[in-house]
Design an enzyme around this catalytic site. Structure first.
Site, short mmCIF file in Angstrom:
data_model
loop_
_atom_site.label_atom_id
_atom_site.label_comp_id
_atom_site.label_asym_id
_atom_site.label_seq_id
_atom_site.Cartn_x
_atom_site.Cartn_y
_atom_site.Cartn_z
N GLU A 122 57.05 41.22 11.00
CA GLU A 122 57.11 39.56 11.31
C GLU A 122 56.74 39.02 10.16
OE1 GLU A 122 57.82 38.47 13.87
OE2 GLU A 122 58.06 39.97 15.33
N TYR B 115 53.44 31.46 15.68
CA TYR B 115 54.34 32.20 15.88
C TYR B 115 54.11 33.77 15.63
CZ TYR B 115 58.13 35.35 15.60
OH TYR B 115 58.97 36.40 15.56
N ASP C 165 60.09 30.43 17.65
CA ASP C 165 60.70 30.47 16.32
C ASP C 165 62.06 29.60 16.42
OD1 ASP C 165 62.47 32.07 17.69
OD2 ASP C 165 63.00 33.33 16.02
#
Length: 349
Positions: A33, A116, A134
């Site tokens: 991520e 996020y 996102d």
DNA sequence: AACACGGGGTT
DNA sequence: AACCCAGTGTT
């Protein structure tokens, strides 16, 4: 069939086989991520493999030198991600005994983990009920539900987050979240989305209204600043058949923090050989006047998202006072910006 | 609320 | 040349 069920069904049939899709290990999901923030999957994949190989566990990352972490990150950009990655690995090892937080609230305390990323990790690893928003999600939601509030306004950020929570899948958060992002990346693309073969075409407000190409709405333009970089590349040829040069680490604020570069003279405008002859001593002290030549006759224009760097590399040959002098054979070990790496690759030392 | 922060792919 | 990418942190 609900919106979330359509997304989930599409995902289960169309998901790509990505390197981090075979695990629920929070370390690996976290790493993926961070790498994928503002970065395309294709660009991130080789970096993911290299990091997992160099640092199989969070403990390995925590005890590494920052230098090594930055070197592995070289070329990915947004280097604060690498510095924060390293700092957070230390936090996890030293404060949490090597175990990642299992909740959104715990995860968001890590450096480099925002709304996020905390939502992504907690939902993917632990199926926590958190909505990811996102760039893909903004696009899919704005089109399907016909929302024209600017996605980068305060109101837009708030209302898209609210909408994302409302349309979340009732149970399978883990796959739904990855599904809506994957759907945006593969099917509902920024330009020329594949509406003709879209399983969500029925119910898509933007398609019905003919506004697909106008969504999502984004405001504000990034103003690009021009800067003039003169890199002074010192070369001292020694009898030992070795050539010395010098690198310095960028400190303070601004781009490329903690990366290395040649001594830099930044100017307001283009300068020539005469100016370098006069001003090189502002940056670098020689024992006697060096022989100066210009490596690139045309500017090398290095383009960042918010500044263009008009760059000239000046070669200064002669003995210099060698604080931090290094043999050219060591250059490859330092983390450097792509601009410097390209020069090193091209220049025949 | 606005801006800084990289580099590369796509059109 | 413009836009965007599995955004975050600072001012």
């Amino acid at each position: 069939m609900s919106f979330s069920d359509k997304i989930l069904t599409w995902y289960l049939e169309n998901k790509r086989d990505l390197p981090w899709r075979d695990t629920l290990d929070p370390y690996k999901i976290w790493l993926s991520e961070i790498i994928l923030q503002q970065t395309r999957v294709a660009q991130g994949i080789p970096y993911y493999h290299r990091f997992i190989e160099a640092f199989p566990k969070v403990e390995d990352l925590a005890i590494a030198n920052e230098e090594k972490v930055l070197k592995l990150w070289q070329g990915l950009g947004y280097y604060s991600r690498a510095r924060n990655l390293h700092a957070s690995a230390k936090m996890v090892v030293e404060e949490f005994n090597g175990t990642f937080p299992k909740t959104y609230t715990g995860l968001i305390k890590l450096k480099g983990v925002g709304d996020y990323t905390a939502s992504a990790i907690s939902s993917i690893c632990f199926n926590e009920r958190q909505a990811v928003v996102d760039g893909n999600v903004y696009r899919v939601l704005s089109r399907y539900f016909g929302v024209n509030i600017p996605i980068n306004s305060t109101e837009g950020i708030k209302s898209f987050k609210k909408l994302a929570i409302e349309v979340l899948h009732p149970t399978n958060i883990r796959d739904y979240n990855q599904g809506i992002m994957e759907f945006g990346a593969v099917q509902c693309t920024p330009q020329s989305p594949n509406c003709s073969s879209c399983p969500l075409a029925g119910g898509c407000v933007a398609l019905e209204m003919g506004t697909v190409k106008d969504l999502p709405v984004k405001i504000g333009k990034t103003k690009i600043k021009k800067r003039f970089f003169n890199y002074l590349v010192p070369l001292e040829h020694r009898k030992s058949d070795e050539t010395l040069t010098q690198l310095r680490q960028r400190k303070g604020k601004g781009i490329w923090q903690n990366l290395w570069e040649f001594p830099l003279l930044e100017t307001e405008r283009e300068i020539g050989l005469e100016d370098i002859e006069i001003r090189h001593s502002e940056v670098l002290k020689f024992k006697r006047p060096p022989e100066i030549s210009l490596f690139n006759s045309d500017f090398i224009v290095h383009k960042l998202s918010h500044q263009h760097l008009y760059t000239q590399f000046w070669i200064l040959e002669g003995p210099f006072y060698r604080t931090n002098a290094i043999p050219i054979s060591n250059l490859e070990n330092y983390p450097v910006p792509v601009l410097i790496a390209e020069f090193m690759k091209t220049f025949k030392f």
